[in-house]
Scaffold this active site. Structure first.
Site, short mmCIF file in Angstrom:
data_model
loop_
_atom_site.label_atom_id
_atom_site.label_comp_id
_atom_site.label_asym_id
_atom_site.label_seq_id
_atom_site.Cartn_x
_atom_site.Cartn_y
_atom_site.Cartn_z
N LYS A 113 0.82 -1.21 0.00
CA LYS A 113 0.00 0.00 0.00
C LYS A 113 0.86 1.26 0.00
CE LYS A 113 -4.40 -1.84 1.04
NZ LYS A 113 -5.73 -1.76 1.62
N LYS A 195 -4.22 -11.02 -7.22
CA LYS A 195 -5.48 -11.14 -6.50
C LYS A 195 -6.56 -10.23 -7.10
CE LYS A 195 -6.41 -8.80 -2.54
NZ LYS A 195 -6.63 -8.40 -1.16
N LYS A 198 -10.51 -4.94 -4.91
CA LYS A 198 -11.49 -3.87 -5.12
C LYS A 198 -10.83 -2.58 -5.53
CE LYS A 198 -13.29 -3.96 -0.80
NZ LYS A 198 -12.98 -3.99 0.67
P1 ATP Z 1 -7.76 -4.07 -1.34
O1 ATP Z 1 -7.32 -4.93 -2.46
O2 ATP Z 1 -8.12 -2.69 -1.73
O3 ATP Z 1 -6.88 -4.16 -0.14
P2 ATP Z 1 -9.61 -6.17 -0.82
O4 ATP Z 1 -10.40 -6.44 -2.06
O5 ATP Z 1 -8.50 -7.09 -0.47
O6 ATP Z 1 -9.14 -4.67 -0.84
P3 ATP Z 1 -10.48 -6.16 1.90
O7 ATP Z 1 -11.50 -5.30 2.54
O8 ATP Z 1 -9.06 -5.89 2.21
O9 ATP Z 1 -10.66 -6.14 0.34
O10 ATP Z 1 -10.80 -7.68 2.23
C1 ATP Z 1 -11.95 -8.18 2.86
C2 ATP Z 1 -11.86 -9.68 2.98
O11 ATP Z 1 -11.94 -10.28 1.69
C3 ATP Z 1 -10.56 -10.21 3.60
O12 ATP Z 1 -10.85 -11.30 4.46
C4 ATP Z 1 -9.77 -10.67 2.42
O13 ATP Z 1 -8.86 -11.69 2.75
C5 ATP Z 1 -10.85 -11.17 1.50
N1 ATP Z 1 -10.45 -11.05 0.10
C6 ATP Z 1 -10.19 -9.92 -0.57
N2 ATP Z 1 -9.87 -10.17 -1.84
C7 ATP Z 1 -9.93 -11.52 -1.98
C8 ATP Z 1 -9.70 -12.41 -3.08
N3 ATP Z 1 -9.36 -11.96 -4.27
N4 ATP Z 1 -9.85 -13.72 -2.88
C9 ATP Z 1 -10.22 -14.19 -1.67
N5 ATP Z 1 -10.45 -13.41 -0.60
C10 ATP Z 1 -10.32 -12.09 -0.74
#
Ligand code: ATP
Ligand code: LTN
Length: 331
Positions: A113, A195, A198
């Protein structure tokens, strides 16, 4: 009874990765009568990256409605906004004094980040895992269901808790991180080695759980695969195809082996369309419920208030226990 705690940041959109990797799992844990579940919208964590106020508020309400629409039950579980329970920020400060700068410096997410937001490497970004540890420890949590990317934060939470316990005796319960079996990491549709996130600037790479059906199908049709023609689960050599098989497995409830057999001799195009259709089917009931809930702000706020009160009742006791152990004068 086992206490289950997890949280998600109400930033941007809820992705298919969030749903499969996190929220769907929460839903299953809530169904187990031996579990007492607490789910938070981690809105204090969200401002580590700058948010536009009106949009932030809108996202937060939308995420709360989504959690309910996805089947989380505010009567059975505690579902609340982190910012409504003051003990999170308070415990976070105390825990800061038991956390080493070096430990935070080597967190993968902090490094990622900081790279992404070079103009705003604020203290919150670095302190993020300590606030997350406070979230978890306040509720005497046994298990924390998360996606694989959060496991390092759970480890540091355990380290901090054990450090405190080694000084003061049994203050905190030591939590355990639990991963979903299938779909712990849903990959980007455009770069299946990364991954699905969002915050990905390319909308074609990410499915929002609120995307229109036609948009979902279109995104799956243009998913990046490879130049072979065999449909086989092999994340190392065939990350795109394996990602589609993982998503289809979750959406259809069929095992990956069964799907490999079903798709023998078929083309990638078939796999893409079937995966898109299965995801549309999976999300359909949630979308209808969401449309109803998002227009009933009074109901959402009353659930959030109830959740915050129930959460605070637990959090207060844990915080007091720690303050007493440290030696603060109590009134
Ligand atoms: P960013 O990528 O902006 O950090 P994010 O999409 O990872 O955001 P978070 O709010 O950080 O979203 O994650 C919320 C939950 O979703 C966490 O438990 C995280 O491990 C899970 N998660 C996020 N993206 C994935 C993914 N691509 N596959 C599986 N689990 C995910
Ligand atoms: N950091 C997590 C969200 C989060 C969390 C938590 C998850 C905040 N507090 C406590 C589990 C337990 C994320 O970004 N996914």
């Amino acid at each position: 009874m086992k206490t289950i705690y997890s949280a998600i940041q109400p930033s941007g959109i809820m992705t298919l990765g969030n749903y499969i990797g996190a929220v769907d799992n929460w839903h299953r844990m809530q169904a187990d009568a031996n579990n007492s579940c607490i789910f938070a919208l981690a809105d204090l964590h969200t401002i580590t990256v700058r948010q536009e106020p009106a949009q932030f508020r809108k996202n937060a309400m939308s995420f709360y409605a989504l959690l309910l629409a996805l089947g989380l039950d505010p009567k059975k579980s505690i579902i609340y906004f982190q910012s409504h329970v003051m003990e999170h920020a308070y415990l976070s400060w105390l825990l800061n004094c038991y956390t080493m700068v070096g430990e935070m410096n080597r967190m993968t997410q902090f490094k990622d980040k900081s790279q992404k937001h070079q103009d705003n490497i604020n203290m919150g970004l670095m302190d993020y895992p300590v606030l997350m540890a406070a979230d978890i420890l306040l509720y005497d949590t046994d298990e924390v269901p998360v996606g694989i990317d959060q496991m390092q934060h759970i480890e540091i939470c355990r380290d901090i808790a054990m450090r405190v316990n080694s000084i003061y005796g049994d203050v905190f319960r030591i939590p355990k991180g639990v991963l979903t079996k299938v779909g712990a990491k849903v990959m980007s549709l455009q770069d299946p080695t990364a991954k699905m996130s969002k915050s990905d600037p390319n909308p074609k790479a990410v499915i929002s759980v609120l995307d229109e059906d036609s948009v979902i199908l279109k995104k799956f049709k243009s998913a990046v695969t490879d130049s072979e023609t065999v449909i086989r689960f092999d994340p190392e050599n065939k990350p795109g195809v394996s990602n589609l098989l993982t998503i289809l497995s979750v959406a259809s409830g069929k095992s990956i082996e069964t799907l490999e057999k079903e798709f023998e001799g078929l083309m990638y195009g078939h796999l893409k369309v079937r995966t898109g259709e299965a995801v549309i089917e999976m999300l359909k009931p949630m979308k209808e419920e969401y449309k109803r809930l998002i227009n009933d702000e009074a109901y959402l706020l009353s659930c959030a208030k109830d959740g915050a009160e129930r959460a605070a009742a637990i959090a207060e006791k844990t915080l007091r226990r720690f303050k007493d152990a440290i030696g603060y004068v109590s009134l």
